[in-house]
Write an enzyme that holds these catalytic residues in place. Sequence first.
Site, short mmCIF file in Angstrom:
data_model
loop_
_atom_site.label_atom_id
_atom_site.label_comp_id
_atom_site.label_asym_id
_atom_site.label_seq_id
_atom_site.Cartn_x
_atom_site.Cartn_y
_atom_site.Cartn_z
CB SER A 39 -0.94 0.01 1.20
OG SER A 39 -0.21 0.09 2.41
CE LYS A 85 -3.23 2.05 4.87
NZ LYS A 85 -2.87 1.51 3.55
#
Length: 805
Positions: A656, A699
């Site tokens: 990611s 996030k």
Amino acid sequence: MSHLAPLKPEALCRKTDPADFTFKTTAELAAPDEWLGQNRAVEAVRFGIGMKRAGYNIFALGPTGAGKHTLVRKFIDEQAATEAFPDDWCYVQNFAEAHKPVALNLPPGRGLIFQKDMERLIEDLKISIPAAFESDDNRARIEAIEAEFNQRSEKAFGDLQKRANEKSIALVRTPVGMALAPIRDGEVLGPEAFQKLPEDEQKQVQGDIEVLQQDLQAILREMPRWGKEHRERIRDLMQEITRFAVGHQINEIRTKYQDLPAILSYLDAVEQDIVEHANDFTAAKPQQPELLMQQQASEAATLRRYEVNLLRDHADSSAGAPVVYENHPSHGNLIGRIEHISQFGALMTDFTLIKPGAFHRANGGYLILDARKVLMQPFAWEELKRTIKAREIRVESLGQAMSLISTVSLEPEPIPLDVKVVLLGDPMLYYMLSAYDPEFQEIFKVAADVEEDVERTPDSTALFAQFVASLAHREALKPLDPQAVARVVDHAARLAGDSERLSCHVENIADLLRESDYWANENSRDTISADDVQQSIDAQVHRADRVRERSQDAIRRGTILIDTEGESVGQVNGLAVLQLGGFAFGKPSRITASVQLGKGDVIDIERQVELGGPTHSKGVMILAGFLGGRFGANRPLALKASLAFEQSYGGVDGDSASSTELYALLSALADAPIKQSFAVTGSVNQQGQVQAIGGANEKIEGFFDICRQSELTGDQGVLIPASNVKHLMLRADVVEAAKSGKFQIYAIETVDQGIEVLTGMPAGERDEAGNYPPDSINGRVEKRLEALSEVLRRFNEKNKPEDAA
């Protein structure tokens, strides 16, 4: 400058409108007619229940707390209620082979009756048999036999004594038996006196004694035969008396079980055994305490021979087939066990100490087990498979099953098995068993795959409201108003990590409702409101976020270096997700890149020190593929690039951050500073397309919290893959900050879009001549790579060996 606009606040969290609900509280809602999002699993369970062929047992797979047990139990209970009672089963004594108890089955409910009938029979016999022997008639008959035996022996010895007296010889008893000796004047002659007799007289006496001795030996030889005849006549008489005392009592029981041939055969064996062991009911009580205790233990063991060990009965059961959930599926708890008792220092056992297992209790119905618990118990998994395949319950200890002991033990007759087994487990366990156990698919042919989430539509939202209402009713909670239900729906979408889906995780939703009910009580409300639900969510987070607070505090105090303002070359804020128990939170990390002359290598420092996982290393290799594909078509890449997660002291895995690392690398090559007010997440492929990642909500919120610690300037934000927009279900404070222009979230499709947002410079596209604009990021990168290639060429020419020239 980038022309990409940040996402609108409406795209950051899909809210449920309470006005869509027509109820005032969930108390008005009926339980749903269908199981939320579980059509596939429900169809599989119904098929597995209805399929009566061998091997069509069910494995319900789904995450822990997803409601597998509740779903399976609901449909099994419904089916079991329509099915007939199975038979009762019991073990009784095998009078021919005591170590092989006999299994008997009786119609439902009659097992307990039969057991009590045999208990009453034993109690009656303990009184009636001794009473029969104590009667005057029977005692006289026994005494007559005794007298006849005594008369026969006395007459034989009397006749012998008479003949001996006629010849002056006496029949005397000695310590070693009967003997003949001469007498004179009524006194037995001793050896010395006998030697003084004349020789002719001595010979006459010796001859008479030899003749009489032969007669005595003949009598003594007959004595055992007479004794045997005496004992047989006494035994026959006792059996006759016992049979008379027992017969009518057993006949009363026989009349109740005329329809059960196996029971009649057993009663015949019981009658014969009681008749043959009548002495066990009439033995005199010894006076010594030790002997009395031994006799009492012996009597108890004898009487247990006629007991009935009822393994299962339905005398008090509700209608329907049994449904059993075994919470501790050990080897013994599954198939039963044979217990022992201590008697005078020795361990003893018999058929009454056979204890039933879960298979016995569920026989004729359904057995539900937790697959992980079965696998955790020694030998339980193999015994489960063996029993299902053999279709019989064989009770034996582990020592017998593994041939580890050779001592004599019980071998109970196996009981035929007719049961549907349902295993509950997580998907990984199911797939591992399918891959590594060749018998698994043969035994568990039906997989009921429980969904974790369901598509979020108006219909499913209405069904979800009914689901919430049913949970509240089942848990005896306060009803929810429409605003509270809407908040629960939104939270279910957040749990699913997708604004277009709703979590079906029953335990998580139930926990939220229970805690919301608690806060409603604390706030003195009659119904659960949206504020109570939100307070419950906040409390759950607060109980779990100590580590998150410490992590953010370390950034605030400058221990962990994260910039939220300014610009820097080759440096960008990446985002990761930490999962601690059931709580996940986002954590920013500084990612840096450096570039120098080399041979086209992109070095992953995390990989070099064995802190990088394989997926992360794959992402870094994709970066090299991207650079080679875009800038190395006509010349080799003459660079060496190093990538690092700064202040990372643990393992790093996942791809990611691959787009983030690429941005840092492009910045270093183009010498273009990146705005530190942004954080980035997203994987990238070799074509430069940004791909979806997990944990987008956590996030974004993680970087938002860091920015808010200092001050929200309006320039801060997060770049996420465009394919993750549908997953956004952000906190209300993040949405409000975006609405007021203090925080931005950009949906990125390509690396070029992302680098423009981060640097404020155009990425640039090739013109007809194949060149990038000189002031674009791509143009500056290509120029830098050309310069490095030229330096490398000159270096190689300068250091070329003379013989090569």
